[in-house]
Design an enzyme around this catalytic site. Structure first.
Site, PDB file in Angstrom:
ATOM      1  N   HIS A 502       0.850  -1.193   0.000  1.00  0.00           N
ATOM      2  CA  HIS A 502       0.000   0.000   0.000  1.00  0.00           C
ATOM      3  C   HIS A 502       0.882   1.237   0.000  1.00  0.00           C
ATOM      4  O   HIS A 502       2.106   1.156   0.122  1.00  0.00           O
ATOM      5  CB  HIS A 502      -0.893   0.013   1.242  1.00  0.00           C
ATOM      6  CG  HIS A 502      -0.116   0.113   2.527  1.00  0.00           C
ATOM      7  ND1 HIS A 502       0.599  -0.951   3.052  1.00  0.00           N
ATOM      8  CD2 HIS A 502       0.104   1.157   3.372  1.00  0.00           C
ATOM      9  CE1 HIS A 502       1.207  -0.567   4.165  1.00  0.00           C
ATOM     10  NE2 HIS A 502       0.934   0.704   4.377  1.00  0.00           N
ATOM     11  N   HIS A 574       4.733   0.007  -0.126  1.00  0.00           N
ATOM     12  CA  HIS A 574       5.465  -0.815   0.826  1.00  0.00           C
ATOM     13  C   HIS A 574       4.519  -1.766   1.528  1.00  0.00           C
ATOM     14  O   HIS A 574       3.295  -1.617   1.474  1.00  0.00           O
ATOM     15  CB  HIS A 574       6.187   0.066   1.849  1.00  0.00           C
ATOM     16  CG  HIS A 574       5.265   0.960   2.617  1.00  0.00           C
ATOM     17  ND1 HIS A 574       4.812   2.162   2.102  1.00  0.00           N
ATOM     18  CD2 HIS A 574       4.672   0.837   3.840  1.00  0.00           C
ATOM     19  CE1 HIS A 574       4.002   2.741   2.980  1.00  0.00           C
ATOM     20  NE2 HIS A 574       3.886   1.960   4.034  1.00  0.00           N
ATOM     21  N   ARG A 584       6.696  -9.144  16.547  1.00  0.00           N
ATOM     22  CA  ARG A 584       7.418  -8.014  15.938  1.00  0.00           C
ATOM     23  C   ARG A 584       6.810  -6.719  16.458  1.00  0.00           C
ATOM     24  O   ARG A 584       5.627  -6.450  16.265  1.00  0.00           O
ATOM     25  CB  ARG A 584       7.277  -8.096  14.415  1.00  0.00           C
ATOM     26  CG  ARG A 584       7.863  -6.962  13.589  1.00  0.00           C
ATOM     27  CD  ARG A 584       7.344  -7.156  12.169  1.00  0.00           C
ATOM     28  NE  ARG A 584       7.974  -6.319  11.161  1.00  0.00           N
ATOM     29  CZ  ARG A 584       7.541  -5.118  10.790  1.00  0.00           C
ATOM     30  NH1 ARG A 584       6.480  -4.584  11.396  1.00  0.00           N
ATOM     31  NH2 ARG A 584       8.145  -4.451   9.837  1.00  0.00           N
TER      32      ARG A 584
END
Length: 632
Positions: A502, A574, A584
């Site tokens: 996006h 990205h 994460r």
């Protein structure tokens, strides 16, 4: 001497491609057609159509102009004349530039023949005639704020218009208008900043005046690059009839480049002339350095004053008054300094990509903090307006923020309550700065940790603002402490992404190779950054792609203290690869240059100030609900 072999056939092929290129990828409507439609609508009293067509004409006019600038500078950088020492080399560069520019411009705006505009229409736009129609149409539609802005914009370029002067006075007297509505929609940034700086200087507000003068200088040099690029188009041969012009090829080439040089020389005059005026402001560019040297001196910043004074003398060598100032500053600091230089990014590698208006390709600004390391710039990341940095945070800070995340983040926070907004194979948890400070204030988490979240996000903002050499303040749009956790038992044979490809301020359309800057995209976002807290997980790599959302151009492996920053537009699609094991965590930051869309961070600032002052009287509004927007 080396012998360079050129294929005449290949050069002719390029020539034919440049001449015959007619494929149109863009669909921009010509502004003369829109302008004509608006005028026709005006005479049949269809004021809604006047506004629709005229505003469209203004947008089309601006888009064509910017596309020419972007494409000419991009092609100039791709095909320089530096090594063209032979005839065939020179013409090879000329033909390649021509092909490059045609392809670039037509991809954006469509067939160029559609945008061949009559001189009369061009002059109307230069004289801001469209705004005269707009102010009358907006008046009829009872949109007085827009009517006032259009009237003011027209009057700036036509100060002799008695009728518009009277209209402005009437608008000021009407209920529903205020002074904020009287804005110049076509104001030139360098002149606007300079004029505002002079007012502050005259009021002895030297610190703020310096900021505006420095901004004015940056905008001036940007405008100079733009003006010179516009000079690269077709030239007029004064007092020559093109049909009867029978001079030799070399005379034609010489005449063309002579006209280009003349046009570029006139840029100096153009940039220092206010709208509606015939004569330029005297000594315009040197005056910036004159004001700056005295303002810096008033703030006891003598080295900066000396550098500016030396710069002034580049324009007026031997000026008695400034020479005396230079000698005084030298004695005060005990050594000499060279004049300031124009930042090289303004002249080299500018506009390398048609999607990027003012790109910083290989040269970035200072990183603000000594510990921060530049790992990869835009060139190394195969794009524009990109940077990868390490050591933005220490190992201890990463651990503290990760512990904070485990305490305050909530599943679905920032994603409209959806625990798995992008993939069913991961759980998303998030928290804002204000929430962290609220928990710290209430004693539910260590205040030190909550304050660290606040300080680290400000550290990231300062780095991004400095590295990308921004001329105005970068505001927070949204700040989010977010963790993605792989869901056990759902990782076998995954072929999805943790976060689909996006862009952050437009809707990516891979099939059309476009990014549409319209709702529901957060179109006000200008820059983005991701500051990672850990790397002890599998997968989760950050990736940049082409606009096709498939071709990966760069990949970043997260680790503690690593930050990737980039402009938020379609030039930087990205996403995130699947997190297949572990968790994460990162601080996600989005920034805007428009203060109207800044994050409600003032509430967090007030809390921090209260904590710094150790004020036991501070009240907390637990009903606050900040930024319920989800992450694009």
């Amino acid at each position: 001497m080396d012998v360079v072999h050129f294929s005449i056939g290949s050069i002719l092929s390029i020539a034919l491609q440049a001449l015959l290129l007619s494929s149109s990828y863009g669909s921009l409507e010509p502004y003369d057609l829109l302008y004509n439609n608006a005028v026709e609508a005006f005479y049949r009293n269809d004021y809604k159509d006047v506004v629709r067509h005229m505003e469209g004409a203004l947008r089309s006019y601006a888009e064509v102009r910017q596309t020419k600038v972007r494409c000419r500078l991009r092609c100039q950088n791709q095909h320089p004349f530096d090594s063209a020492s032979m005839d065939l080399q020179f013409f090879d560069v000329v033909l390649r530039r021509s092909y490059c520019q045609n392809e670039c411009i037509e991809e954006k705006v469509g067939t160029q023949s559609m945008h061949k505009i009559s001189e009369d229409v061009i002059q109307d736009f230069h004289r801001r005639i469209p705004y005269n129609y707009l102010q009358l149409a907006y008046q009829k539609l009872k949109q007085l704020d827009k009517a006032a802005a259009a009237a003011h914009t027209y009057f700036q370029a036509n100060p002799e218009s008695v009728e518009m002067d009277q209209n402005l006075e009437q608008y000021k007297a009407l209920e529903g208008t205020n002074l904020d509505h009287f804005v110049d929609r076509e104001a030139r940034p360098h002149q606007r900043s300079f004029s505002a700086g002079v007012k502050l200087y005259d009021n002895a507000n030297y610190e703020e005046a310096i900021s505006l003068f420095e901004e004015a200088l940056q905008e001036y040099y940007r405008a100079d690059v733009e003006c010179r690029a516009l000079c690269q188009g077709p030239q007029r041969f004064e007092e020559q009839d093109h049909i009867l012009y029978r001079y030799s090829l070399y005379q034609l080439v010489s005449d063309h480049f002579t006209q280009v040089l003349h046009c570029e020389h006139e840029c100096v005059r153009d940039l220092s002339t206010r709208p509606g005026r015939l004569s330029p402001m005297e000594n315009y560019l040197p005056l910036h350095y004159d004001y700056l040297q005295f303002a810096y001196y008033q703030l006891n910043m003598v080295e900066e004053a000396l550098a500016c004074a030396q710069s002034y003398l580049l324009f007026h060598e031997g000026d008695e008054f400034m020479t005396e100032n230079v000698e005084y500053y030298r004695e005060a600091i005990g050594h000499d300094l060279k004049p300031r230089e124009v930042r090289p990014w303004l002249w080299v590698n500018t506009f390398p990509d048609p999607l990027c208006v003012f790109c910083v390709c290989s040269v970035g600004g200072p990183l603000v903090y000594d510990s921060v390391q530049l790992i990869q710039n835009s060139q190394a990341l195969n794009g524009t307006q990109r940077v990868l940095l390490d050591d933005v945070m220490s190992v201890e800070e990463c651990a503290e923020l990760k512990n904070l995340a485990h305490t305050i983040t909530m599943a679905g926070d920032g994603y409209r309550g959806k625990m798995s907004p992008h993939t069913p194979n991961e759980r998303f948890e998030g928290a804002t700065v204000l929430k962290a400070l609220q928990y710290g204030y209430e004693g539910r988490v260590p205040l030190k940790s909550a304050r660290l979240f606040y300080d680290v996000s400000e550290r990231a903002r300062r780095i991004i603002e400095s590295y990308f050499l921004l001329n105005s303040t970068l505001h927070f749009s949204y700040t989010h402490l977010v963790c993605r956790t792989a869901i056990t038992g759902q990782q076998d044979h995954r072929n999805d992404l943790s976060h689909p490809i996006h862009a952050d301020n437009c809707l990516l359309d891979p099939e059309a190779n476009e990014c549409w800057k319209e709702a529901p995209a957060y179109t006000y976002r200008d820059y983005s950054a991701l500051l990672y807290l850990n790397g002890d997980f599998e997968g989760g790599e950050f990736i940049f792609t082409e606009m096709d959302a498939k071709t990966v151009t760069a990949q970043v492996k997260p680790k503690c203290g690593r930050m990737v920053g980039f402009s938020s537009g379609g030039e930087n699609p990205h996403g995130v690869r699947a997190v297949t094991r572990g968790q994460r965590c990162a601080v996600a930051l989005w920034f805007t240059l428009d203060p109207l869309f800044r994050e409600l961070r003032l509430q967090a600032d007030e809390v921090v100030q209260a904590l710094d002052n150790q004020s036991s009287q501070s009240k907390w509004d637990t009903s606050l609900n900040i930024n319920p927007k989800d992450e694009l």
